[in-house]
Design a protein around this motif. Structure first.
Motif, PDB file in Angstrom:
ATOM      1  N   GLN A 228       1.087  -1.412   0.257  1.00  0.00           N
ATOM      2  CA  GLN A 228      -0.153  -0.233  -0.149  1.00  0.00           C
ATOM      3  C   GLN A 228       0.964   1.503   0.049  1.00  0.00           C
ATOM      4  O   GLN A 228       0.500   2.098   0.192  1.00  0.00           O
ATOM      5  N   LEU A 229       2.645   1.605   0.226  1.00  0.00           N
ATOM      6  CA  LEU A 229       3.043   2.329   0.316  1.00  0.00           C
ATOM      7  C   LEU A 229       2.603   2.909  -1.643  1.00  0.00           C
ATOM      8  O   LEU A 229       2.763   2.305  -2.263  1.00  0.00           O
ATOM      9  N   ASN A 230       3.196   4.319  -1.222  1.00  0.00           N
ATOM     10  CA  ASN A 230       3.782   5.298  -2.636  1.00  0.00           C
ATOM     11  C   ASN A 230       4.122   6.048  -2.255  1.00  0.00           C
ATOM     12  O   ASN A 230       4.468   6.972  -1.294  1.00  0.00           O
ATOM     13  N   VAL A 231       4.885   6.087  -2.846  1.00  0.00           N
ATOM     14  CA  VAL A 231       5.954   7.205  -3.314  1.00  0.00           C
ATOM     15  C   VAL A 231       6.068   8.091  -4.101  1.00  0.00           C
ATOM     16  O   VAL A 231       5.771   8.004  -5.596  1.00  0.00           O
ATOM     17  N   ALA A 232       6.015   9.754  -4.099  1.00  0.00           N
ATOM     18  CA  ALA A 232       5.864  10.651  -4.817  1.00  0.00           C
ATOM     19  C   ALA A 232       7.416  11.357  -5.447  1.00  0.00           C
ATOM     20  O   ALA A 232       8.289  11.249  -3.925  1.00  0.00           O
ATOM     21  N   ILE A 233       8.607  11.283  -6.031  1.00  0.00           N
ATOM     22  CA  ILE A 233       9.853  12.127  -6.318  1.00  0.00           C
ATOM     23  C   ILE A 233       9.735  13.331  -7.367  1.00  0.00           C
ATOM     24  O   ILE A 233       9.116  13.416  -8.193  1.00  0.00           O
ATOM     25  N   ASN A 234       9.410  14.948  -6.509  1.00  0.00           N
ATOM     26  CA  ASN A 234       8.722  15.848  -7.428  1.00  0.00           C
ATOM     27  C   ASN A 234       8.086  15.812  -8.173  1.00  0.00           C
ATOM     28  O   ASN A 234       7.431  16.296  -9.628  1.00  0.00           O
ATOM     29  N   GLY A 235       7.127  15.387  -7.766  1.00  0.00           N
ATOM     30  CA  GLY A 235       5.089  15.708  -8.073  1.00  0.00           C
ATOM     31  C   GLY A 235       5.121  14.511  -8.888  1.00  0.00           C
ATOM     32  O   GLY A 235       3.662  14.694  -8.876  1.00  0.00           O
ATOM     33  N   VAL A 236       5.928  12.926  -8.909  1.00  0.00           N
ATOM     34  CA  VAL A 236       5.434  12.429  -9.973  1.00  0.00           C
ATOM     35  C   VAL A 236       5.120  10.866  -9.559  1.00  0.00           C
ATOM     36  O   VAL A 236       5.898  10.326  -8.439  1.00  0.00           O
ATOM     37  N   TRP A 237       3.895  10.378  -9.036  1.00  0.00           N
ATOM     38  CA  TRP A 237       4.238   9.243  -7.919  1.00  0.00           C
ATOM     39  C   TRP A 237       4.648   8.013  -8.920  1.00  0.00           C
ATOM     40  O   TRP A 237       3.647   7.448  -9.613  1.00  0.00           O
ATOM     41  N   VAL A 238       6.158   7.903  -8.293  1.00  0.00           N
ATOM     42  CA  VAL A 238       6.255   6.835  -9.754  1.00  0.00           C
ATOM     43  C   VAL A 238       6.497   5.653  -8.717  1.00  0.00           C
ATOM     44  O   VAL A 238       6.941   4.369  -9.470  1.00  0.00           O
ATOM     45  N   CYS A 239       5.921   4.936  -7.222  1.00  0.00           N
ATOM     46  CA  CYS A 239       5.561   3.998  -6.987  1.00  0.00           C
ATOM     47  C   CYS A 239       4.156   4.401  -6.640  1.00  0.00           C
ATOM     48  O   CYS A 239       3.672   5.030  -5.476  1.00  0.00           O
ATOM     49  N   LYS A 240       2.969   3.363  -6.391  1.00  0.00           N
ATOM     50  CA  LYS A 240       1.967   3.063  -6.442  1.00  0.00           C
ATOM     51  C   LYS A 240       1.786   1.639  -6.108  1.00  0.00           C
ATOM     52  O   LYS A 240       1.832   0.757  -6.466  1.00  0.00           O
ATOM     53  N   ASN A 241       1.033   2.142  -4.630  1.00  0.00           N
ATOM     54  CA  ASN A 241       0.562   0.364  -4.159  1.00  0.00           C
ATOM     55  C   ASN A 241       1.471  -0.550  -3.936  1.00  0.00           C
ATOM     56  O   ASN A 241       1.560  -1.415  -4.347  1.00  0.00           O
ATOM     57  N   GLY A 242       3.132   0.157  -3.809  1.00  0.00           N
ATOM     58  CA  GLY A 242       4.284  -0.498  -3.469  1.00  0.00           C
ATOM     59  C   GLY A 242       4.940  -1.729  -4.773  1.00  0.00           C
ATOM     60  O   GLY A 242       6.176  -2.009  -4.965  1.00  0.00           O
ATOM     61  N   SER A 243       4.535  -0.636  -5.835  1.00  0.00           N
ATOM     62  CA  SER A 243       5.139  -1.328  -7.173  1.00  0.00           C
ATOM     63  C   SER A 243       4.982  -0.288  -8.202  1.00  0.00           C
ATOM     64  O   SER A 243       4.693   0.745  -8.556  1.00  0.00           O
ATOM     65  N   VAL A 244       5.135  -0.168  -9.163  1.00  0.00           N
ATOM     66  CA  VAL A 244       5.840   0.730 -10.876  1.00  0.00           C
ATOM     67  C   VAL A 244       4.438   1.535 -10.297  1.00  0.00           C
ATOM     68  O   VAL A 244       3.186   1.010 -10.990  1.00  0.00           O
ATOM     69  N   GLY A 245       4.618   2.683 -10.288  1.00  0.00           N
ATOM     70  CA  GLY A 245       3.758   4.083 -10.680  1.00  0.00           C
ATOM     71  C   GLY A 245       3.929   4.637 -12.140  1.00  0.00           C
ATOM     72  O   GLY A 245       3.770   3.885 -13.339  1.00  0.00           O
ATOM     73  N   GLU A 246       3.416   5.514 -12.037  1.00  0.00           N
ATOM     74  CA  GLU A 246       3.865   6.460 -13.245  1.00  0.00           C
ATOM     75  C   GLU A 246       5.269   6.895 -13.603  1.00  0.00           C
ATOM     76  O   GLU A 246       6.275   5.706 -12.675  1.00  0.00           O
ATOM     77  N   ASP A 247       5.771   6.989 -14.904  1.00  0.00           N
ATOM     78  CA  ASP A 247       6.866   6.873 -15.546  1.00  0.00           C
ATOM     79  C   ASP A 247       7.487   7.270 -14.883  1.00  0.00           C
ATOM     80  O   ASP A 247       7.529   8.472 -14.946  1.00  0.00           O
ATOM     81  N   ARG A 248       9.126   6.917 -14.419  1.00  0.00           N
ATOM     82  CA  ARG A 248      10.152   7.976 -13.839  1.00  0.00           C
ATOM     83  C   ARG A 248      10.922   8.214 -14.815  1.00  0.00           C
ATOM     84  O   ARG A 248      10.931   9.715 -14.430  1.00  0.00           O
ATOM     85  N   ASP A 249      10.479   8.432 -16.096  1.00  0.00           N
ATOM     86  CA  ASP A 249      11.156   9.847 -16.875  1.00  0.00           C
ATOM     87  C   ASP A 249      10.655  10.590 -16.729  1.00  0.00           C
ATOM     88  O   ASP A 249      11.583  11.952 -17.339  1.00  0.00           O
TER      89      ASP A 249
ATOM     90  N   ILE B  65      10.640  14.036  -1.871  1.00  0.00           N
ATOM     91  CA  ILE B  65       9.944  12.924  -1.883  1.00  0.00           C
ATOM     92  C   ILE B  65       9.158  12.917  -0.662  1.00  0.00           C
ATOM     93  O   ILE B  65       9.121  13.607   0.343  1.00  0.00           O
ATOM     94  N   VAL B  66       7.607  12.355  -1.294  1.00  0.00           N
ATOM     95  CA  VAL B  66       6.745  12.338  -0.499  1.00  0.00           C
ATOM     96  C   VAL B  66       6.459  10.465  -0.085  1.00  0.00           C
ATOM     97  O   VAL B  66       6.614   9.897  -1.375  1.00  0.00           O
ATOM     98  N   ALA B  67       7.112  10.265   1.220  1.00  0.00           N
ATOM     99  CA  ALA B  67       5.961   8.386   0.965  1.00  0.00           C
ATOM    100  C   ALA B  67       4.587   8.820   2.082  1.00  0.00           C
ATOM    101  O   ALA B  67       4.938   9.048   2.996  1.00  0.00           O
TER     102      ALA B  67
END
Lengths: 383, 383
Positions: free
Chosen positions: A320-341, A352-354
């Protein structure tokens, strides 16, 4: 204006010859009253420098007439002689100012395990006392620098009263030998209990959450002195907010001047079950060398964020973990989220938002990237 | 000879095309019996990769017929699809070997958050199975390398029985994306409970005390498989000692190959009140970035050792601490000891002794220095 922005204070900063390169190395801050109330917070490292052991005793009375600070030597791990030297320094200040030594706080910063050159320091106290001035705040701030590239001051003025201060430190919590020292002054008319409450509330969410390299100094000291010279007694909330604002500003200046850093990283932990959980997770992320290297390489490597979260005891479910880096949610639900590029890492500020998805508490920790310059600076410090 | 030194085992290592550079990336280790007893220890990171979640289930039966390992992708933080991929890999191995999938352990290492190229991995399993050989141990060890500069194997032979093994990892506990994977094999005739006891006893004082950069991987796995093919049942103590010796040797190889390191640091904590205290203090010293930089600069900076000790909750008095660096007691009774210029720091091996003067327990932690090369290697990993 630093520590002399508030009425009732004078300060000085001089070169006493403690530093071999001749740079300023001795500062004096004097509270001319009418009040001499004070509060302090000190390093939680169990190996405490002599000046910390001394100043902790001084602060027990809630009264401080003067603070003497030196760079060029931490006076830590110096045994009974080191403590005698701190005591002699306080006595010297007391003598030249006509005050009691037990009202003189002492702060030192520099290399651990080396005795101070008292033959230079004690005459320096006389020189500094002769130069005390209500315009001396900047010079005092300059004299406490070690590896700092700039001196740090901050001032907040409210309705008839002021909180000002100076800080030294290049990265924090703390670069061991590049300790954080902070002296705050106010002309608000307040007693030591109110100062103590406001100072602890402020440091808890500012300096205590600045974690440049995970190391903790033997000398960290934050002091707050009140002269009462404004004659104004602000309400607690208003006063605490002003102290917090000055601490926050100085803390940010420490991070921006962290040793060898190229990125300032703000780690915001949200939706935690408790504030303690949020702080624990923030610190774990802030201290992950692999992540700090990745950020240095402008690599939005969220796997290292998850790996750091996974070492904590905070409440969360991995999926259930989500991580955003500079506004992009690169990790959603503990897995791959939006495009890291999509993550733009070109700027010095990194956010970084955890999201722990476990409650509604939050905390923010500030840190820096880990760079080759950090290694170089800290490989060569004492050589 | 690696994992095929013990009788009853075959192995293979091939290039399946998981790594884009064409290097070997898939290994298979098969236990041909007569026994198929096994034990395993896994990362304590709460964010666990899919293969760890799968293999933990496999090990619950105490039976493992085969281990399939891939480099080129950690299959961590890959959600339900990642777990399906691990399951499909085990099913494929089971199918080609004619065994049950629940007896097939899976290990993965590489970048977090990327799905494995199953169209390459599954055909690779067939290729590897076709190359299984009692001489395949070296090739298997080579195929699991990531940032490793050398492959790591170790063998101990006793009276009619053998323990052998392979490891990958470049620094440990663990370089996040350069996970530690270890497969140990023995032809001793022992059941899974004995294996489990011996393995946990060994890892507790070897791999668990190798702490290169304080980071902990999502994928760390150590497996011990017994074929019983020697027909010999050694006594527990003798067997446990052999397992410990192989783990110790492999752990030392990991430290010597740590990413970007120029110094191997042995931190020996002595006269601690408890073993837990000794381990806590050893880890705190091992994780102090400032000390690790100082060692890199060949600076015997004992103040940073004391500063690190001071952050722990171990029993000690600050004025009774002693520290030796490479045999010179540079800190005595918490203060300046012998002349630090006597410390010879020219060699790769650095030995720090921290004497807590609080009891009679001891523990040794191994780590590395922090270098600009570490920063460079870990800034560029995924880019």
């Amino acid at each position: 204006m630093s520590v002399t922005a508030a009425k009732g204070f004078t300060a000085a900063g001089i070169a006493a010859g403690i530093k071999e390169n001749g740079n300023p190395d001795l500062a004096l801050v004097v509270n001319d009253g009418p009040r001499r109330a004070a509060a302090g917070v000190f390093t939680s490292n169990r190996v405490k420098a002599a000046p910390v052991l001394w100043s902790e005793q001084v602060l027990k009375s809630g009264q401080v007439s003067a603070v003497v600070l030196n760079s060029g030597g931490a006076n830590a791990c110096t045994g009974p002689k080191g403590f005698q030297d701190t005591h002699a320094t306080a006595e010297k200040v007391a003598e030249v100012l006509g005050r009691g030594a037990i009202e003189v706080a002492v702060c030192s910063t520099g290399l651990i395990g080396v005795l101070l050159p008292m033959d230079k320091l004690l005459p320096g106290v006389e020189t500094a006392a002769a130069q005390l001035s209500e315009y001396g705040g900047e010079k005092a701030a300059i004299a406490i620098k070690t590896t700092d590239t700039v001196h740090k001051t901050s001032v907040v003025t409210r309705d008839g009263w002021t909180v000002g201060g100076m800080a030294k430190g290049a990265g924090m919590l703390a670069p061991g030998l590049a300790t954080m020292l902070v002296v705050l002054t106010t002309d608000a008319d307040l007693g030591s209990e109110t100062l103590d409450k406001a100072l602890r509330a402020a440091t808890r969410v500012t300096f205590d959450r600045v974690d440049s390299d995970g190391c903790m100094s033997t000398n960290d000291t934050v002091l707050l002195l009140a002269s009462g010279a404004s004659g104004v007694t602000p309400g607690y909330d208003e006063f605490a907010e002003a102290v917090r604002a000055v601490c926050d500003d100085l803390g940010q200046q420490l991070i921006r001047d962290a040793e060898g850093a190229s990125k300032d990283i703000r780690i915001e932990v949200v939706n935690a079950a408790t504030e303690d959980d949020a702080v624990e997770v923030g610190r774990s992320i802030a201290r992950n060398n692999l992540l700090k290297c990745a950020i240095h390489g402008e690599d939005p490597n969220w796997g290292r964020v998850l790996s750091a979260i996974g070492t904590t005891s905070a409440a969360f479910e991995p999926d259930q973990l989500n991580v955003a880096i500079n506004g992009v949610w690169v990790c959603k639900n503990g897995s791959v989220g939006e495009d890291r590029d999509k993550v733009d890492m070109r700027y010095r500020e990194v956010h970084i938002v955890a999201d722990l998805a476990a409650g509604s508490e939050t905390a923010t920790i500030w840190t820096n990237d880990l760079t080759a310059d950090y290694v170089h600076e800290n490989s060569a410090y004492s050589s």
